[in-house]
Design a protein around this motif. Structure first.
Motif, PDB file in Angstrom:
ATOM      1  N   GLN A  66     -51.204   2.504 -79.080  1.00 44.28           N
ATOM      2  CA  GLN A  66     -50.948   3.401 -77.949  1.00 44.28           C
ATOM      3  C   GLN A  66     -49.643   3.067 -77.233  1.00 44.28           C
ATOM      4  OE1 GLN A  66     -54.466   2.874 -75.564  1.00 44.28           O
ATOM      5  NE2 GLN A  66     -55.826   3.701 -77.153  1.00 44.28           N
ATOM      6  N   ARG A  67     -48.830   2.182 -77.835  1.00 48.78           N
ATOM      7  CA  ARG A  67     -47.586   1.753 -77.210  1.00 48.78           C
ATOM      8  C   ARG A  67     -46.415   1.931 -78.164  1.00 48.78           C
ATOM      9  NH1 ARG A  67     -51.551  -0.321 -74.557  1.00 48.78           N
ATOM     10  NH2 ARG A  67     -51.294  -1.091 -72.418  1.00 48.78           N
ATOM     11  N   VAL A  68     -45.233   1.928 -77.590  1.00 44.82           N
ATOM     12  CA  VAL A  68     -44.018   1.955 -78.389  1.00 44.82           C
ATOM     13  C   VAL A  68     -43.239   0.699 -78.061  1.00 44.82           C
ATOM     14  CG1 VAL A  68     -43.895   4.462 -78.527  1.00 44.82           C
ATOM     15  CG2 VAL A  68     -42.742   3.266 -76.652  1.00 44.82           C
ATOM     16  N   LEU A  69     -42.427   0.297 -79.009  1.00 49.49           N
ATOM     17  CA  LEU A  69     -41.638  -0.912 -78.820  1.00 49.49           C
ATOM     18  C   LEU A  69     -40.537  -0.658 -77.802  1.00 49.49           C
ATOM     19  CD1 LEU A  69     -41.675  -3.763 -80.019  1.00 49.49           C
ATOM     20  CD2 LEU A  69     -39.800  -3.046 -81.481  1.00 49.49           C
ATOM     21  N   LEU A  70     -40.390  -1.570 -76.886  1.00 49.91           N
ATOM     22  CA  LEU A  70     -39.406  -1.437 -75.818  1.00 49.91           C
ATOM     23  C   LEU A  70     -38.007  -1.537 -76.400  1.00 49.91           C
ATOM     24  CD1 LEU A  70     -38.876  -1.187 -72.766  1.00 49.91           C
ATOM     25  CD2 LEU A  70     -38.925  -3.681 -72.655  1.00 49.91           C
TER      26      LEU A  70
ATOM     27  N   LYS B 170     -33.821  -1.552 -76.249  1.00 54.16           N
ATOM     28  CA  LYS B 170     -32.865  -2.177 -75.339  1.00 54.16           C
ATOM     29  C   LYS B 170     -32.363  -1.185 -74.292  1.00 54.16           C
ATOM     30  CE  LYS B 170     -31.244  -5.689 -78.572  1.00 54.16           C
ATOM     31  NZ  LYS B 170     -30.092  -6.237 -79.324  1.00 54.16           N
ATOM     32  N   THR B 171     -32.440   0.116 -74.613  1.00 50.22           N
ATOM     33  CA  THR B 171     -31.973   1.125 -73.672  1.00 50.22           C
ATOM     34  C   THR B 171     -32.978   1.384 -72.568  1.00 50.22           C
ATOM     35  OG1 THR B 171     -32.907   2.884 -75.038  1.00 50.22           O
ATOM     36  CG2 THR B 171     -30.628   2.237 -75.463  1.00 50.22           C
ATOM     37  N   GLY B 172     -34.174   0.779 -72.694  1.00 52.08           N
ATOM     38  CA  GLY B 172     -35.175   0.932 -71.648  1.00 52.08           C
ATOM     39  C   GLY B 172     -36.301   1.842 -72.086  1.00 52.08           C
ATOM     40  N   PRO B 173     -37.342   2.012 -71.225  1.00 48.13           N
ATOM     41  CA  PRO B 173     -38.500   2.832 -71.578  1.00 48.13           C
ATOM     42  C   PRO B 173     -38.125   4.314 -71.677  1.00 48.13           C
ATOM     43  CG  PRO B 173     -38.621   2.138 -69.295  1.00 48.13           C
ATOM     44  CD  PRO B 173     -37.455   1.417 -69.892  1.00 48.13           C
ATOM     45  N   SER B 174     -38.891   5.016 -72.508  1.00 50.61           N
ATOM     46  CA  SER B 174     -38.684   6.456 -72.657  1.00 50.61           C
ATOM     47  C   SER B 174     -39.959   7.190 -72.286  1.00 50.61           C
ATOM     48  CB  SER B 174     -38.279   6.794 -74.089  1.00 50.61           C
ATOM     49  OG  SER B 174     -39.273   6.376 -74.995  1.00 50.61           O
ATOM     50  N   HIS B 175     -39.789   8.285 -71.547  1.00 52.58           N
ATOM     51  CA  HIS B 175     -40.902   9.125 -71.104  1.00 52.58           C
ATOM     52  C   HIS B 175     -41.919   8.279 -70.336  1.00 52.58           C
ATOM     53  CE1 HIS B 175     -39.041  12.186 -73.566  1.00 52.58           C
ATOM     54  NE2 HIS B 175     -39.120  11.396 -74.629  1.00 52.58           N
ATOM     55  N   ASN B 176     -43.191   8.601 -70.520  1.00 56.30           N
ATOM     56  CA  ASN B 176     -44.243   7.872 -69.813  1.00 56.30           C
ATOM     57  C   ASN B 176     -45.116   7.047 -70.756  1.00 56.30           C
ATOM     58  OD1 ASN B 176     -43.511   8.930 -67.262  1.00 56.30           O
ATOM     59  ND2 ASN B 176     -44.608  10.850 -67.735  1.00 56.30           N
ATOM     60  N   THR B 177     -44.660   6.875 -72.017  1.00 53.93           N
ATOM     61  CA  THR B 177     -45.441   6.123 -72.997  1.00 53.93           C
ATOM     62  C   THR B 177     -45.409   4.630 -72.663  1.00 53.93           C
ATOM     63  OG1 THR B 177     -44.791   7.728 -74.672  1.00 53.93           O
ATOM     64  CG2 THR B 177     -45.772   5.666 -75.437  1.00 53.93           C
ATOM     65  N   PRO B 178     -46.583   3.969 -72.659  1.00 54.74           N
ATOM     66  CA  PRO B 178     -46.571   2.519 -72.417  1.00 54.74           C
ATOM     67  C   PRO B 178     -45.727   1.802 -73.473  1.00 54.74           C
ATOM     68  CG  PRO B 178     -48.802   3.397 -72.309  1.00 54.74           C
ATOM     69  CD  PRO B 178     -47.938   4.501 -72.835  1.00 54.74           C
ATOM     70  N   THR B 179     -45.067   0.740 -73.080  1.00 54.16           N
ATOM     71  CA  THR B 179     -44.180   0.016 -73.987  1.00 54.16           C
ATOM     72  C   THR B 179     -44.636  -1.432 -74.122  1.00 54.16           C
ATOM     73  OG1 THR B 179     -42.702  -0.574 -72.176  1.00 54.16           O
ATOM     74  CG2 THR B 179     -42.187   1.448 -73.401  1.00 54.16           C
ATOM     75  N   ILE B 180     -44.088  -2.070 -75.134  1.00 57.97           N
ATOM     76  CA  ILE B 180     -44.318  -3.499 -75.316  1.00 57.97           C
ATOM     77  C   ILE B 180     -43.050  -4.095 -75.916  1.00 57.97           C
ATOM     78  CG2 ILE B 180     -45.302  -3.281 -77.647  1.00 57.97           C
ATOM     79  CD1 ILE B 180     -47.259  -5.562 -76.776  1.00 57.97           C
ATOM     80  N   SER B 181     -42.723  -5.309 -75.537  1.00 56.29           N
ATOM     81  CA  SER B 181     -41.482  -5.943 -75.980  1.00 56.29           C
ATOM     82  C   SER B 181     -41.736  -6.866 -77.165  1.00 56.29           C
ATOM     83  CB  SER B 181     -40.863  -6.747 -74.836  1.00 56.29           C
ATOM     84  OG  SER B 181     -41.703  -7.838 -74.494  1.00 56.29           O
ATOM     85  N   TYR B 182     -40.653  -7.194 -77.869  1.00 55.16           N
ATOM     86  CA  TYR B 182     -40.732  -8.147 -78.976  1.00 55.16           C
ATOM     87  C   TYR B 182     -41.258  -9.506 -78.509  1.00 55.16           C
ATOM     88  CZ  TYR B 182     -39.121 -11.500 -82.481  1.00 55.16           C
ATOM     89  OH  TYR B 182     -39.052 -12.512 -83.389  1.00 55.16           O
TER      90      TYR B 182
END
Length: 844
Positions: free
Chosen positions: A653-657, A659-671
């Motif tokens: 349910q997440r996208v990889l964060l 370097k340009t920052g988060p996109s839209h409202n999708t939850p993110t997670i970093s390396y």
């Protein structure tokens, strides 16, 4: 004429190098039954200190046979003395790698067996040596009943002509014994070697012991003499001499090494004594060359030859230089040294230092028996447990008659004939090896086509126990599936008894099978865990059922269901173990495994065993078992549950964060967050492996996520319909997570900590792919199984999971090491955890 002989000599040299390689491959398979069971060893060569009666004489001590009263039984009890023994005379030196023992079954009437024993062996019938393992232990564990065969790998193996079994007991009791020896003829002929005692290399914080720890001779004044040891045990050391191929041994174990400074001279002198005079064509020395640490291959060798014990040394010495400019690569390597077909019974070789240290792992010889015809000798190739193929050879270094025109054609014809005979020997050996590989493939394919894949839980053990209620199969029958071993026909020659399984072994008798509610085993658990003191009483508190508030159904299995529940006021239950991250007045999420009331008695017993055993798992990264409800039906066990659910759903349910920052409202997670979670999984698996627990189903679906991305390993995935597509169903019954399983699990049912490491590599791949696709999503289940067969065949056609886009190359290499075909070369969870916490976090 001289040029013709020169060409022939060069061709012969190439053939000898090929023969050496073939001989080394034969030693790797040196595990043939030597003839107790099939009668190859005659009765006259089996003797004993005594016998209880004529029907229990030494000749009846043959494995899996039932002659007389079914076994050898000594006349007197074996306690407290240890003077009773069963002796086998092999009449020539043998390399013995394995022994098998069995009690007196006598069609169910036997009651006597040997729980432990000592081994003693001799090469001349005069000097007897007590076998010790690599840690100095003499006592060998034996049998637990009268009918099962227990195979014991001899680490280190022994070179012996005669072997004795000495039964042991801890009280006055009668014992009976049946035995078999496994190995092959010691064609090398080496009887003993004399060498200086190895030295200790003191690296920063690591003492590296380069001594010959398995040497079975005497040691005086810094010299070892009269015995054999690690220079002829068949184990080749690796590139890094600190790492060892044997588990639980000290750094440097695989090498015997000397310091130029400590030795006080520029060479290491080693003397080799052979059983009989031989003609020596080649010596191969496996040496380390880690020159960055002052270790380098020897610069030259000088060898003297003595034809007999009372004869003088040959003169001058044979000098063989080693070009050091070709040795800049720090890899260990075999150095092949031509000895020119010289006759000798004793060799003395000086290995000259090229740096501060000289490290040697193995020394072997290509030699032949002398004949009554001058200029010729016989070389025999061990293609079975006896000499099968022998060739007459013309040593390349012999003088050549003058070319007088009368015998040139005859001599050339003889030389050509010898070369053709050598080629025929090589072709026959290669042909046999080719058919062994073909039989191996057929055996594996038959295994895959069985109506039901039989899966064994496994835990490391030195012994393998074989149920012997059925006879051994013939060469044309399919054998019963033994735990942790490939089908026997793929390894055995058609006319020989089945080969014993290769190490390491996994003893089915040492396993507790946990069914749980899923109806399939998840953890492979040591039996000791359930037989410890106080194991009869459940170690966890009885929780009142009314405190459990149903939230949702998580899944179901063959014997029950898994529910998500809340405990509304956990602090009001002082019987629960704390601390929990729960504030007063806030509920605690728990998973409740419920066994159906109509479950079978065996399922109920397995459920209670699982409670006892899982209560031991107390680690920050393992789901904790909190309590039970067993005072009435249905039986329940209550475990922690994490508020963020399982890791697969969490990441998908997440996208990889970016370097340009988060996109839209999708939850993110970093390396870094992914690596932190992977490190926690490795930490939990490190804990499990320290207890010899094998998980068998490690995947993101079986990891739960809590607050602040705290990860805990669980076992709910198999019971959830959500993940039914991750499991391969066999005949509508057993389900297996084949896309996460090592090749040896799929083909042989062999589950170990090393196979958990493989699954961790797939789990790490899932995480770095943010769980967007199933492993091997472009392959069908059948193609995944076929791919496991390609790993087995190891012909370069196996398919690996591709590197995820976010995955650095160094981290992908860690994954590839987890998927190494050789389970011994896969990293430990301790090493994986160290890498993820120290190195992977800094990768870009």
């Amino acid at each position: 004429m001289q040029s013709v002989v020169s060409v022939v000599n060069r061709i012969t040299g190439v053939l000898f190098h090929l023969l050496i390689t073939l001989l080394q491959n034969q030693w790797a398979q040196c595990r043939y039954a030597l003839g107790m069971e099939d009668g190859t060893i005659p009765d006259s060569d089996i003797t004993a200190s005594s016998a209880w009666s004529d029907s229990t004489e030494a000749k009846h001590g043959r494995l899996s046979t039932g002659e007389g009263d079914g076994a050898w039984c000594p006349a007197a009890p074996v306690f407290p003395n240890e003077s009773e023994y069963l002796q086998i005379d092999l009449h020539k030196l043998h390399f013995v790698a394995l022994v098998g023992t069995q009690g007196r079954h006598a069609d169910g009437h036997g009651q006597e067996f040997v729980r432990s024993y000592r081994l003693r062996y001799s090469r001349d019938g005069k000097k007897w040596i007590t076998w010790q393992d690599r840690w100095g232990q003499e006592v060998v564990s034996g049998n637990e009943n009268t009918y099962e065969i227990v195979l014991k790998d001899l680490g280190p193996p022994i070179v012996a002509r005669m072997v004795r079994f000495y039964p042991l007991a801890d009280r006055v009791m009668s014992v009976c014994l049946r035995v078999e020896l496994y190995g092959c003829v010691w064609n090398d002929g080496l009887y003993a070697y004399t060498a200086p005692v190895g030295h200790v290399m003191n690296l920063p914080g690591i003492p590296v012991y380069l001594n010959d720890s398995t040497y079975d001779g005497s040691t005086e004044q810094g010299m070892q003499f009269g015995g054999l040891g690690q220079l002829c045990d068949g184990v080749l050391g690796g590139d890094d001499f600190i790492e060892t191929k044997e588990l639980r041994v000290w750094p440097g174990y695989d090498y015997l090494g000397w310091s130029r400074e400590a030795l006080g001279q520029g060479s290491v002198d080693i003397e080799f004594h052979f059983e009989k005079p031989r003609l020596f064509n080649n010596m191969q020395v496996h040496s380390n060359n880690r020159h960055t640490q002052g270790v380098r291959v020897f610069s030259k060798v000088e060898c003297l030859f003595k034809p007999g014990l009372l004869q003088p040394w040959s003169s001058p010495a044979l000098t063989l230089p080693v070009p050091l400019e070709d040795l800049k690569d720090p890899s260990s390597r075999p150095i092949s040294l031509p000895l020119g077909g010289r006759p000798a019974q004793i060799l003395r070789c000086k290995f000259y230092f090229a740096d501060r240290w000289l490290l040697i792992s193995e020394i072997s010889f290509l030699s032949g028996r002398k004949t009554n015809y001058p200029g010729f000798y016989i070389l025999c190739i061990p293609t079975n447990h006896e000499d099968i193929l022998c060739a007459w050879l013309f040593p390349a270094g012999l003088p050549v008659a003058k070319d007088d025109g009368s015998n040139t054609a005859i001599l050339i014809g003889c030389l050509v004939g010898i070369i053709l005979l050598l080629l025929a020997v090589i072709v026959v050996i290669l042909w046999r090896q080719y058919w062994k590989k073909i039989l191996g493939k057929v055996g594996q394919e038959l295994d895959l086509l069985r109506s039901e894949l039989r899966v064994h839980l496994s835990v490391p053990s030195d012994n393998v126990v074989i149920n012997n209620t059925h006879r051994f199969p013939s060469a044309h029958e399919e054998p019963p599936p033994y735990p942790g071993s490939p089908p026997y026909p793929s390894l055995s020659p058609p006319v020989s008894p089945p080969l014993p399984p290769s190490v390491p072994h996994y003893a089915e008798a040492d396993i507790v099978s946990l069914q749980g509610v899923s109806g399939n085993n998840t953890y492979a658990v040591p039996a000791l865990a359930s037989s410890s003191p106080g194991a009869d009483a459940l170690p966890l508190p009885e929780l009142p059922r009314q405190c459990l508030v149903f939230k949702e159904k998580l899944g179901e299995g063959q014997f029950g269901e898994v529910h998500l529940c809340e405990i509304e006021n956990p602090l009001d239950l002082p019987i629960l173990e704390f601390p929990f991250n729960v504030r007063k007045g806030r509920p605690l999420l728990v998973a409740v495994k419920i066994l159906r009331p109509d479950a079978s008695k065996n399922a109920r017993n397995d459920f209670l065993k699982e409670v006892k055993i899982l209560s031991r798992l107390k680690d920050p990264n393992i789901i904790r078992l909190l309590g039970v409800c067993v005072s009435s039906d249905p039986l329940c066990m209550v475990t922690e549950y994490m508020e963020c659910g399982d890791l697969n759903q969490y990441l998908s349910q997440r996208v990889l964060l970016d370097k340009t920052g988060p996109s839209h409202n999708t939850p993110t997670i970093s390396y870094p967050a992914l690596i932190s979670m992977a490190s926690q999984i490795a930490s939990g698996m490190k804990f499990l492996s320290s207890l010899n627990f094998v998980h068998r189903d490690l995947a993101t679906r079986n990891c739960l996520v809590g607050g602040e991305r705290h990860i805990k390993i669980a076992d709910f995935g198999m019971s959830r319909n959500l993940y039914a597509g991750d499991y391969y169903r066999i005949q509508g019954r057993a389900v297996l997570p084949i896309r996460w399983m090592a090749w040896e699990c799929i083909l042989m049912g062999k589950f170990t900590t090393a196979s958990d490491v493989w699954a961790f590599g797939v789990t790490l791949w899932e995480m770095l792919s943010v769980c967007q696709e199933q492993p091997y999503s472009d392959l069908t289940d059948e193609q995944v199984i076929d791919n496991a067969g390609e790993f087995f065949r190891d012909q370069g056609r196996q398919v690996y999971l591709s590197r995820p886009a976010v995955c650095p190359q160094g981290l992908y290499e860690l994954m590839l090491s987890c998927w190494n075909r050789d389970c011994k070369l896969r990293p430990s969870f301790a090493n994986i955890h160290s890498f993820l916490t120290e190195d992977a976090m800094n990768m870009v």
